[in-house]
Write an enzyme that holds these catalytic residues in place. Structure first.
Site, PDB file in Angstrom:
ATOM      1  N   ASP A 170      -6.964   7.998   0.930  1.00 24.35           N
ATOM      2  CA  ASP A 170      -6.882   6.925   1.925  1.00 24.35           C
ATOM      3  C   ASP A 170      -5.439   6.858   2.435  1.00 24.35           C
ATOM      4  OD1 ASP A 170      -9.554   4.884   1.528  1.00 24.35           O
ATOM      5  OD2 ASP A 170      -9.131   6.328  -0.042  1.00 24.35           O
ATOM      6  N   HIS A 194      -7.915  -1.895  -5.260  1.00 21.27           N
ATOM      7  CA  HIS A 194      -8.947  -2.904  -5.031  1.00 21.27           C
ATOM      8  C   HIS A 194      -8.558  -4.209  -5.715  1.00 21.27           C
ATOM      9  CE1 HIS A 194     -11.721   0.110  -3.373  1.00 21.27           C
ATOM     10  NE2 HIS A 194     -11.227   0.907  -4.304  1.00 21.27           N
ATOM     11  N   ALA A 214      -3.234  17.922 -20.296  1.00 19.54           N
ATOM     12  CA  ALA A 214      -4.660  17.742 -20.022  1.00 19.54           C
ATOM     13  C   ALA A 214      -5.118  16.339 -20.403  1.00 19.54           C
ATOM     14  CB  ALA A 214      -5.469  18.779 -20.789  1.00 19.54           C
ATOM     15  N   THR A 269       0.075   6.751 -14.364  1.00 29.51           N
ATOM     16  CA  THR A 269       0.099   5.434 -13.735  1.00 29.51           C
ATOM     17  C   THR A 269       1.489   5.036 -13.253  1.00 29.51           C
ATOM     18  OG1 THR A 269       0.481   4.348 -15.863  1.00 29.51           O
ATOM     19  CG2 THR A 269      -1.814   4.641 -15.178  1.00 29.51           C
TER      20      THR A 269
END
Length: 210
Positions: free
Chosen positions: A91, A113, A167, A172
């Site tokens: 986005d 969101h 992996a 974040t």
């Protein structure tokens, strides 16, 4: 301001906007065509990738299947390699530098969101209407990065040059250049140094002896 312009400005936008849905539908259909090609149909594959991404550097190879949301919001450098199941929910803008290698099932996401459930359903807008809204944060990945299988990069993250992400990591927060980082959430373990050369691992190099 269009809904796409709101994305780039970091503002709330309406993902159900007809113009945005048209972009996504086109890209999703191109991805479906790519996923139906044979690996040695190189010309067809190159044409499809050129239609999905505005920038994909020379010498790049994407194994497929691929799952790209907008496509036109992603720019990829030269000699990029991605193994099976690359997913980019772009986005907001996604930038990937030269000489990056991704293992299977790497996912890059940019949308955000609301945390409150009622706000996820619909937000009241100044004009009196209510719509399901979200916003997005860009992701930037430097050059010469290696991502192991199953890495997820979350919205707003910047990963510096010459990083290795282990992996299964969920990234974040920003990762500084030259770092080995692993875990959920992903954390820097240490800097990558010359001592990490594979030539220093006993028995790994075939010297031609028995």
């Amino acid at each position: 301001m269009t809904e796409e312009e709101k994305i780039f400005a970091g503002k709330l936008f309406f993902p159900g906007d007809p113009a945005l849905k048209a972009i996504k539908l086109r890209t999703h259909n191109l991805c479906t065509r790519y996923n139906q090609t044979m690996e040695d149909e190189t010309e067809v594959r190159d044409t499809l990738l050129a239609s999905i991404f505005p920038e994909l550097g020379e010498g790049s190879f994407i194994q497929g299947p691929i799952y790209i949301h907008y496509g036109r919001h992603t720019r990829i450098g030269s000699r990029f390699f991605a193994n099976f199941n690359l997913t980019i929910q772009d986005d907001a803008c996604v930038t990937i530098g030269d000489d990056c290698n991704f293992g299977p099932n790497v996912t890059i996401v940019t949308p955000m969101h609301p945390l409150l459930p009622d706000e996820r359903k619909a937000l009241p807008l100044p004009d009196g209407t209510e719509k399901r809204m979200c916003w997005a944060k860009p992701v930037r990945i430097g050059a010469n990065c290696w991502f192991g299988a199953g890495v997820t990069v979350c919205p707003g993250v910047t990963i510096g040059d010459n990083c290795v992400i282990g992996a299964g990591s969920v990234v974040t927060r920003d990762i500084p250049a030259g770092s080995l980082a692993v875990g959920v959430p992903c954390r820097v373990v240490r800097k990558i140094e010359a001592a990490d050369s594979v030539l220093r691992i006993p028995g790994l190099l075939d010297t031609g002896g028995e």
